[in-house]
Design a protein around this motif. Structure first.
Motif, PDB file in Angstrom:
ATOM      1  N   LYS A 283       0.838  -1.189   0.000  1.00 61.06           N
ATOM      2  CA  LYS A 283       0.000   0.000   0.000  1.00 61.06           C
ATOM      3  C   LYS A 283       0.876   1.243   0.000  1.00 61.06           C
ATOM      4  O   LYS A 283       1.786   1.370   0.805  1.00 61.06           O
ATOM      5  CB  LYS A 283      -0.916   0.007   1.231  1.00 61.06           C
ATOM      6  CG  LYS A 283      -1.809   1.235   1.324  1.00 61.06           C
ATOM      7  CD  LYS A 283      -2.616   1.210   2.596  1.00 61.06           C
ATOM      8  CE  LYS A 283      -3.452   2.480   2.732  1.00 61.06           C
ATOM      9  NZ  LYS A 283      -4.215   2.489   4.015  1.00 61.06           N
ATOM     10  N   THR A 284       0.578   2.157  -0.905  1.00 59.27           N
ATOM     11  CA  THR A 284       1.320   3.412  -0.951  1.00 59.27           C
ATOM     12  C   THR A 284       0.878   4.296   0.208  1.00 59.27           C
ATOM     13  O   THR A 284      -0.316   4.531   0.389  1.00 59.27           O
ATOM     14  CB  THR A 284       1.066   4.138  -2.275  1.00 59.27           C
ATOM     15  OG1 THR A 284       1.434   3.276  -3.361  1.00 59.27           O
ATOM     16  CG2 THR A 284       1.880   5.421  -2.350  1.00 59.27           C
ATOM     17  N   PRO A 285       1.796   4.772   1.043  1.00 62.18           N
ATOM     18  CA  PRO A 285       1.402   5.590   2.194  1.00 62.18           C
ATOM     19  C   PRO A 285       0.677   6.861   1.751  1.00 62.18           C
ATOM     20  O   PRO A 285       1.027   7.493   0.756  1.00 62.18           O
ATOM     21  CB  PRO A 285       2.744   5.918   2.868  1.00 62.18           C
ATOM     22  CG  PRO A 285       3.693   4.878   2.367  1.00 62.18           C
ATOM     23  CD  PRO A 285       3.250   4.532   0.983  1.00 62.18           C
ATOM     24  N   ALA A 286      -0.353   7.214   2.489  1.00 65.36           N
ATOM     25  CA  ALA A 286      -1.087   8.452   2.210  1.00 65.36           C
ATOM     26  C   ALA A 286      -0.254   9.651   2.645  1.00 65.36           C
ATOM     27  O   ALA A 286       0.513   9.581   3.609  1.00 65.36           O
ATOM     28  CB  ALA A 286      -2.422   8.442   2.951  1.00 65.36           C
ATOM     29  N   THR A 287      -0.413  10.749   1.932  1.00 68.21           N
ATOM     30  CA  THR A 287       0.323  11.975   2.245  1.00 68.21           C
ATOM     31  C   THR A 287      -0.620  13.170   2.232  1.00 68.21           C
ATOM     32  O   THR A 287      -1.680  13.131   1.606  1.00 68.21           O
ATOM     33  CB  THR A 287       1.458  12.212   1.236  1.00 68.21           C
ATOM     34  OG1 THR A 287       0.903  12.325  -0.085  1.00 68.21           O
ATOM     35  CG2 THR A 287       2.465  11.073   1.266  1.00 68.21           C
TER      36      THR A 287
ATOM     37  N   THR B 253       5.196  18.150   4.573  1.00 68.47           N
ATOM     38  CA  THR B 253       4.206  17.139   4.209  1.00 68.47           C
ATOM     39  C   THR B 253       4.114  16.054   5.278  1.00 68.47           C
ATOM     40  O   THR B 253       5.138  15.554   5.751  1.00 68.47           O
ATOM     41  CB  THR B 253       4.571  16.501   2.863  1.00 68.47           C
ATOM     42  OG1 THR B 253       4.608  17.516   1.859  1.00 68.47           O
ATOM     43  CG2 THR B 253       3.549  15.443   2.458  1.00 68.47           C
ATOM     44  N   ALA B 254       2.893  15.689   5.639  1.00 69.37           N
ATOM     45  CA  ALA B 254       2.663  14.600   6.582  1.00 69.37           C
ATOM     46  C   ALA B 254       2.520  13.299   5.813  1.00 69.37           C
ATOM     47  O   ALA B 254       1.798  13.236   4.815  1.00 69.37           O
ATOM     48  CB  ALA B 254       1.407  14.865   7.415  1.00 69.37           C
ATOM     49  N   VAL B 255       3.198  12.250   6.268  1.00 69.75           N
ATOM     50  CA  VAL B 255       3.190  10.947   5.609  1.00 69.75           C
ATOM     51  C   VAL B 255       2.630   9.917   6.569  1.00 69.75           C
ATOM     52  O   VAL B 255       2.960   9.909   7.764  1.00 69.75           O
ATOM     53  CB  VAL B 255       4.616  10.547   5.158  1.00 69.75           C
ATOM     54  CG1 VAL B 255       4.591   9.196   4.445  1.00 69.75           C
ATOM     55  CG2 VAL B 255       5.208  11.618   4.262  1.00 69.75           C
ATOM     56  N   GLU B 256       1.774   9.064   6.040  1.00 72.46           N
ATOM     57  CA  GLU B 256       1.194   7.994   6.850  1.00 72.46           C
ATOM     58  C   GLU B 256       2.292   7.071   7.353  1.00 72.46           C
ATOM     59  O   GLU B 256       3.179   6.654   6.615  1.00 72.46           O
ATOM     60  CB  GLU B 256       0.185   7.205   6.014  1.00 72.46           C
ATOM     61  CG  GLU B 256      -0.458   6.042   6.749  1.00 72.46           C
ATOM     62  CD  GLU B 256      -1.354   5.220   5.852  1.00 72.46           C
ATOM     63  OE1 GLU B 256      -2.053   4.317   6.362  1.00 72.46           O
ATOM     64  OE2 GLU B 256      -1.360   5.475   4.630  1.00 72.46           O
ATOM     65  N   GLY B 257       2.237   6.749   8.625  1.00 73.64           N
ATOM     66  CA  GLY B 257       3.242   5.871   9.195  1.00 73.64           C
ATOM     67  C   GLY B 257       3.451   6.131  10.673  1.00 73.64           C
ATOM     68  O   GLY B 257       2.681   6.843  11.323  1.00 73.64           O
ATOM     69  N   PRO B 258       4.520   5.599  11.233  1.00 73.43           N
ATOM     70  CA  PRO B 258       4.743   5.730  12.682  1.00 73.43           C
ATOM     71  C   PRO B 258       5.049   7.151  13.134  1.00 73.43           C
ATOM     72  O   PRO B 258       4.934   7.450  14.323  1.00 73.43           O
ATOM     73  CB  PRO B 258       5.945   4.803  12.934  1.00 73.43           C
ATOM     74  CG  PRO B 258       6.637   4.700  11.600  1.00 73.43           C
ATOM     75  CD  PRO B 258       5.552   4.777  10.576  1.00 73.43           C
ATOM     76  N   ASP B 259       5.450   8.038  12.207  1.00 74.37           N
ATOM     77  CA  ASP B 259       5.794   9.402  12.592  1.00 74.37           C
ATOM     78  C   ASP B 259       4.597  10.341  12.601  1.00 74.37           C
ATOM     79  O   ASP B 259       4.717  11.486  13.047  1.00 74.37           O
ATOM     80  CB  ASP B 259       6.864   9.972  11.648  1.00 74.37           C
ATOM     81  CG  ASP B 259       8.217   9.288  11.842  1.00 74.37           C
ATOM     82  OD1 ASP B 259       8.481   8.837  12.973  1.00 74.37           O
ATOM     83  OD2 ASP B 259       8.983   9.193  10.874  1.00 74.37           O
ATOM     84  N   GLN B 260       3.456   9.906  12.102  1.00 79.49           N
ATOM     85  CA  GLN B 260       2.290  10.783  12.114  1.00 79.49           C
ATOM     86  C   GLN B 260       1.748  10.885  13.540  1.00 79.49           C
ATOM     87  O   GLN B 260       1.952  10.005  14.372  1.00 79.49           O
ATOM     88  CB  GLN B 260       1.211  10.250  11.185  1.00 79.49           C
ATOM     89  CG  GLN B 260       0.571   8.957  11.668  1.00 79.49           C
ATOM     90  CD  GLN B 260      -0.505   8.464  10.729  1.00 79.49           C
ATOM     91  OE1 GLN B 260      -0.583   8.863   9.586  1.00 79.49           O
ATOM     92  NE2 GLN B 260      -1.348   7.567  11.215  1.00 79.49           N
ATOM     93  N   GLY B 261       1.045  11.977  13.815  1.00 83.05           N
ATOM     94  CA  GLY B 261       0.482  12.141  15.155  1.00 83.05           C
ATOM     95  C   GLY B 261       0.099  13.581  15.419  1.00 83.05           C
ATOM     96  O   GLY B 261      -0.013  14.402  14.499  1.00 83.05           O
TER      97      GLY B 261
ATOM     98  N   PHE C 210      -0.285  16.501  12.681  1.00 84.77           N
ATOM     99  CA  PHE C 210       0.682  16.166  11.635  1.00 84.77           C
ATOM    100  C   PHE C 210       0.330  14.774  11.125  1.00 84.77           C
ATOM    101  O   PHE C 210       0.951  13.778  11.459  1.00 84.77           O
ATOM    102  CB  PHE C 210       2.102  16.203  12.202  1.00 84.77           C
ATOM    103  CG  PHE C 210       3.182  16.052  11.158  1.00 84.77           C
ATOM    104  CD1 PHE C 210       3.387  17.036  10.198  1.00 84.77           C
ATOM    105  CD2 PHE C 210       3.994  14.939  11.145  1.00 84.77           C
ATOM    106  CE1 PHE C 210       4.380  16.897   9.239  1.00 84.77           C
ATOM    107  CE2 PHE C 210       4.994  14.793  10.184  1.00 84.77           C
ATOM    108  CZ  PHE C 210       5.180  15.773   9.238  1.00 84.77           C
ATOM    109  N   SER C 211      -0.733  14.717  10.333  1.00 86.73           N
ATOM    110  CA  SER C 211      -1.269  13.448   9.851  1.00 86.73           C
ATOM    111  C   SER C 211      -1.935  13.675   8.500  1.00 86.73           C
ATOM    112  O   SER C 211      -2.535  14.725   8.273  1.00 86.73           O
ATOM    113  CB  SER C 211      -2.287  12.889  10.852  1.00 86.73           C
ATOM    114  OG  SER C 211      -3.015  11.820  10.292  1.00 86.73           O
ATOM    115  N   PRO C 212      -1.852  12.690   7.594  1.00 86.45           N
ATOM    116  CA  PRO C 212      -2.535  12.848   6.300  1.00 86.45           C
ATOM    117  C   PRO C 212      -4.039  12.710   6.392  1.00 86.45           C
ATOM    118  O   PRO C 212      -4.731  12.902   5.401  1.00 86.45           O
ATOM    119  CB  PRO C 212      -1.932  11.713   5.461  1.00 86.45           C
ATOM    120  CG  PRO C 212      -1.521  10.685   6.456  1.00 86.45           C
ATOM    121  CD  PRO C 212      -1.082  11.438   7.675  1.00 86.45           C
ATOM    122  N   PHE C 213      -4.557  12.381   7.565  1.00 79.73           N
ATOM    123  CA  PHE C 213      -5.989  12.172   7.718  1.00 79.73           C
ATOM    124  C   PHE C 213      -6.651  13.239   8.579  1.00 79.73           C
ATOM    125  O   PHE C 213      -7.811  13.097   8.946  1.00 79.73           O
ATOM    126  CB  PHE C 213      -6.248  10.794   8.329  1.00 79.73           C
ATOM    127  CG  PHE C 213      -5.568   9.677   7.599  1.00 79.73           C
ATOM    128  CD1 PHE C 213      -5.990   9.292   6.340  1.00 79.73           C
ATOM    129  CD2 PHE C 213      -4.480   9.024   8.163  1.00 79.73           C
ATOM    130  CE1 PHE C 213      -5.360   8.266   5.656  1.00 79.73           C
ATOM    131  CE2 PHE C 213      -3.846   7.995   7.491  1.00 79.73           C
ATOM    132  CZ  PHE C 213      -4.277   7.616   6.228  1.00 79.73           C
TER     133      PHE C 213
END
Length: 262
Positions: A68-72, A112-120, A178-181
């Motif tokens: 899955k391509t991470p959301a940004t 840019t915020a990238v989906e993953g462990p660094d989002q929050g 700081f999240s793509p969602f």
């Protein structure tokens, strides 16, 4: 005249059926029986399946499809000069416009915020001096070390801000997502002249140590007098479609549920 008839009986017994045959013969007073056993052939067994090995190319293609391509989500634009001019003179609801523009300015500098462990998210308690400079910054909580780091870097490198609308220190709390969602949309100002709805507090809450007492809810805020209402209405901007959409999205995020299809 008596006629004697002999029966010649043929009995065929198979695995799934019985056949009886009767034949008349000219012999007198004779009974013959013949029994045949027919063995049913077993059904043909299914041919064994041939295991097919997946080629390396097929495996790579399948793996690429499952990845899955991470959301940004790109950083929003910084507040315009017109937005800052409005924020610098809007005093309602603890300088609501200034607080929003401050958070938008910070998020625009975080990238840019990238989906993953660094989002929050990270929530700060901020104090802005009357001249617009940062007086104090405290982290209340954080769900991402990277989000807090980028937010603090952005706050340190913020351009000069206009003075506070009231000419007094502005103290508030702000959550930076700081999240793509998640994004902090434009606020709605149309109800800012109405008193705040009292927040609910459980009157029977108890810490288990102190004496049990029943607490009373805070009384509702009084309505503005005629002069204050006139000043408040004068400051109200015309709500935009973006503000209404952002408000609807915040309501959906708060009360929506995937189980109910909302």
């Amino acid at each position: 005249m008596t006629v004697a008839i002999a029966l010649h009986v043929v009995v065929i017994i198979g695995a799934s059926q019985h056949l009886f045959g009767v034949r008349q013969t000219a012999k007198v007073q004779e009974l013959e029986a013949e029994v045949f056993f027919i063995k049913a052939e077993p059904p043909p067994s299914a041919a064994p399946q041939i295991e097919q090995t997946m080629s390396t190319m097929d495996a790579d293609t399948t793996h690429a499809k499952t990845e899955k391509t991470p959301a940004t989500l790109s950083a929003p634009s910084a507040p315009t000069a017109e937005e800052w001019a409005f924020a610098a003179q809007y005093t309602n609801k603890n300088s609501k416009g200034y607080r929003h523009s401050w958070g938008q300015q910070v998020r625009s500098m975080m990238g840019t915020a990238v989906e993953g462990p660094d989002q929050g998210e990270v929530r700060f308690r901020i104090e802005i001096a009357p001249n617009g400079t940062l007086a104090q910054l405290d982290t209340l909580w954080s769900t991402s070390a990277l989000a807090e780091k980028l937010a603090r870097q952005a706050i340190q490198n913020m351009p000069p801000l206009p003075p506070t609308p009231t000419g007094k220190p502005l103290i508030f709390e702000k959550t930076i997502s700081f999240s793509p969602f998640a994004s902090d949309g434009a606020p709605s100002y149309k109800d800012d002249c109405l008193p705040d709805t009292p927040s609910f507090k459980n009157p029977f809450a108890w810490d288990g140590k102190s004496e049990q007492t029943k607490t009373h809810s805070e009384p509702p805020q009084p309505k503005l007098d005629a002069k204050a209402m006139e000043e408040c209405l004068r400051q109200l901007p015309k709500d935009s479609i973006e503000a209404e959409m952002a408000r609807d999205q915040r309501v959906m995020d708060q009360w929506g549920s995937s189980k109910t299809g909302r």
